[in-house]
Design a protein around this motif. Sequence first.
Motif, PDB file in Angstrom:
ATOM      1  N   UNK A   1       0.856  -1.177   0.000  1.00 16.15           N
ATOM      2  CA  UNK A   1       0.000   0.000   0.000  1.00 16.15           C
ATOM      3  C   UNK A   1       0.895   1.231   0.000  1.00 16.15           C
ATOM      4  N   UNK A   2       0.519   2.220  -0.741  1.00 11.68           N
ATOM      5  CA  UNK A   2       1.247   3.483  -0.828  1.00 11.68           C
ATOM      6  C   UNK A   2       0.444   4.577  -0.147  1.00 11.68           C
ATOM      7  N   UNK A   3       1.169   5.485   0.487  1.00 10.55           N
ATOM      8  CA  UNK A   3       0.529   6.582   1.220  1.00 10.55           C
ATOM      9  C   UNK A   3       1.146   7.902   0.783  1.00 10.55           C
ATOM     10  N   UNK A  24     -11.445  15.429  -9.071  1.00 15.63           N
ATOM     11  CA  UNK A  24     -10.616  14.674 -10.016  1.00 15.63           C
ATOM     12  C   UNK A  24     -11.024  13.205 -10.094  1.00 15.63           C
ATOM     13  N   UNK A  25     -11.993  12.817  -9.277  1.00 13.89           N
ATOM     14  CA  UNK A  25     -12.518  11.459  -9.360  1.00 13.89           C
ATOM     15  C   UNK A  25     -11.768  10.423  -8.546  1.00 13.89           C
ATOM     16  N   UNK A  26     -10.981  10.869  -7.583  1.00 16.31           N
ATOM     17  CA  UNK A  26     -10.291   9.900  -6.722  1.00 16.31           C
ATOM     18  C   UNK A  26     -11.298   9.207  -5.808  1.00 16.31           C
ATOM     19  N   UNK A  27     -11.087   7.942  -5.509  1.00 14.94           N
ATOM     20  CA  UNK A  27     -11.982   7.257  -4.578  1.00 14.94           C
ATOM     21  C   UNK A  27     -11.849   7.882  -3.184  1.00 14.94           C
ATOM     22  N   UNK A 137      -3.732  17.218   8.329  1.00 16.34           N
ATOM     23  CA  UNK A 137      -3.064  16.267   7.442  1.00 16.34           C
ATOM     24  C   UNK A 137      -4.094  15.698   6.477  1.00 16.34           C
ATOM     25  N   UNK A 138      -3.729  15.608   5.226  1.00 14.62           N
ATOM     26  CA  UNK A 138      -4.517  14.871   4.248  1.00 14.62           C
ATOM     27  C   UNK A 138      -3.724  13.623   3.916  1.00 14.62           C
ATOM     28  N   UNK A 139      -4.335  12.467   4.111  1.00 13.36           N
ATOM     29  CA  UNK A 139      -3.669  11.199   3.853  1.00 13.36           C
ATOM     30  C   UNK A 139      -4.419  10.493   2.733  1.00 13.36           C
ATOM     31  N   UNK A 140      -3.675  10.141   1.675  1.00 14.22           N
ATOM     32  CA  UNK A 140      -4.242   9.405   0.552  1.00 14.22           C
ATOM     33  C   UNK A 140      -3.524   8.061   0.499  1.00 14.22           C
ATOM     34  N   UNK A 141      -4.286   6.977   0.492  1.00 13.15           N
ATOM     35  CA  UNK A 141      -3.656   5.666   0.342  1.00 13.15           C
ATOM     36  C   UNK A 141      -4.234   4.978  -0.875  1.00 13.15           C
ATOM     37  N   UNK A 145      -0.314   4.882  -8.816  1.00 12.82           N
ATOM     38  CA  UNK A 145      -0.963   5.813  -9.738  1.00 12.82           C
ATOM     39  C   UNK A 145      -1.839   6.809  -8.978  1.00 12.82           C
ATOM     40  N   UNK A 146      -2.604   6.291  -8.010  1.00  7.33           N
ATOM     41  CA  UNK A 146      -3.472   7.152  -7.200  1.00  7.33           C
ATOM     42  C   UNK A 146      -2.643   8.146  -6.407  1.00  7.33           C
ATOM     43  N   UNK A 147      -1.544   7.675  -5.827  1.00  8.71           N
ATOM     44  CA  UNK A 147      -0.676   8.549  -5.027  1.00  8.71           C
ATOM     45  C   UNK A 147      -0.039   9.624  -5.904  1.00  8.71           C
ATOM     46  N   UNK A 148       0.418   9.249  -7.089  1.00 10.24           N
ATOM     47  CA  UNK A 148       1.028  10.234  -7.996  1.00 10.24           C
ATOM     48  C   UNK A 148       0.016  11.272  -8.456  1.00 10.24           C
ATOM     49  N   UNK A 149      -1.185  10.837  -8.781  1.00 15.40           N
ATOM     50  CA  UNK A 149      -2.236  11.762  -9.199  1.00 15.40           C
ATOM     51  C   UNK A 149      -2.591  12.711  -8.049  1.00 15.40           C
ATOM     52  N   UNK A 150      -2.696  12.167  -6.846  1.00 20.74           N
ATOM     53  CA  UNK A 150      -3.003  12.988  -5.669  1.00 20.74           C
ATOM     54  C   UNK A 150      -1.889  13.990  -5.398  1.00 20.74           C
TER      55      UNK A 150
END
Length: 168
Positions: A1-3, A24-27, A137-141, A145-150
Amino acid sequence: MNYLVAVVPDRIQAEAAYSALEKEGLPMNQVTILGRGYKTADEYGLIDPNEQAIKQTKLMATWLVPFGFAAGATFSVITGLNTFAWAGELGNHFIGGLLGAASGAMGSFFVGGGAGIAFGSGDALPYRNRLNAGKYLLVVNGSPTTVNQSSRILRQFDPESLKSYSQA
């Protein structure tokens, strides 16, 4: 998993960044805001370095106290010191073991506890400190691809810190 962890100075920026990620349509089940009014560090599962240090101290004491007792008693037997004449020969060896056990307990406290706080927390302590200072803090996991887009989206908000992590 990437964060991906972004630190923003206030709630308005955190909500604006969250909305931009949503547009942007991220989950959105993969995006979390930490701070006042949102999840806390404990609710999210951010490691508490003090708790980890206590756990490390107990783990080290499990091994060091008995080993210290054995080493202290062995040292007393080998050297034949009669430090406490009132205790007799067997009492001196037992006291030597107790002193060795005490040394093991001190070692587990100073090395396990001190090193656990200083080196065991990774980035968790700075993030907790920023949350305590009122920042968000905003945390995206998710996938790389999702992490790079975020990351690309969050850079527009000029965060104080933007760091990605990869967990196997």
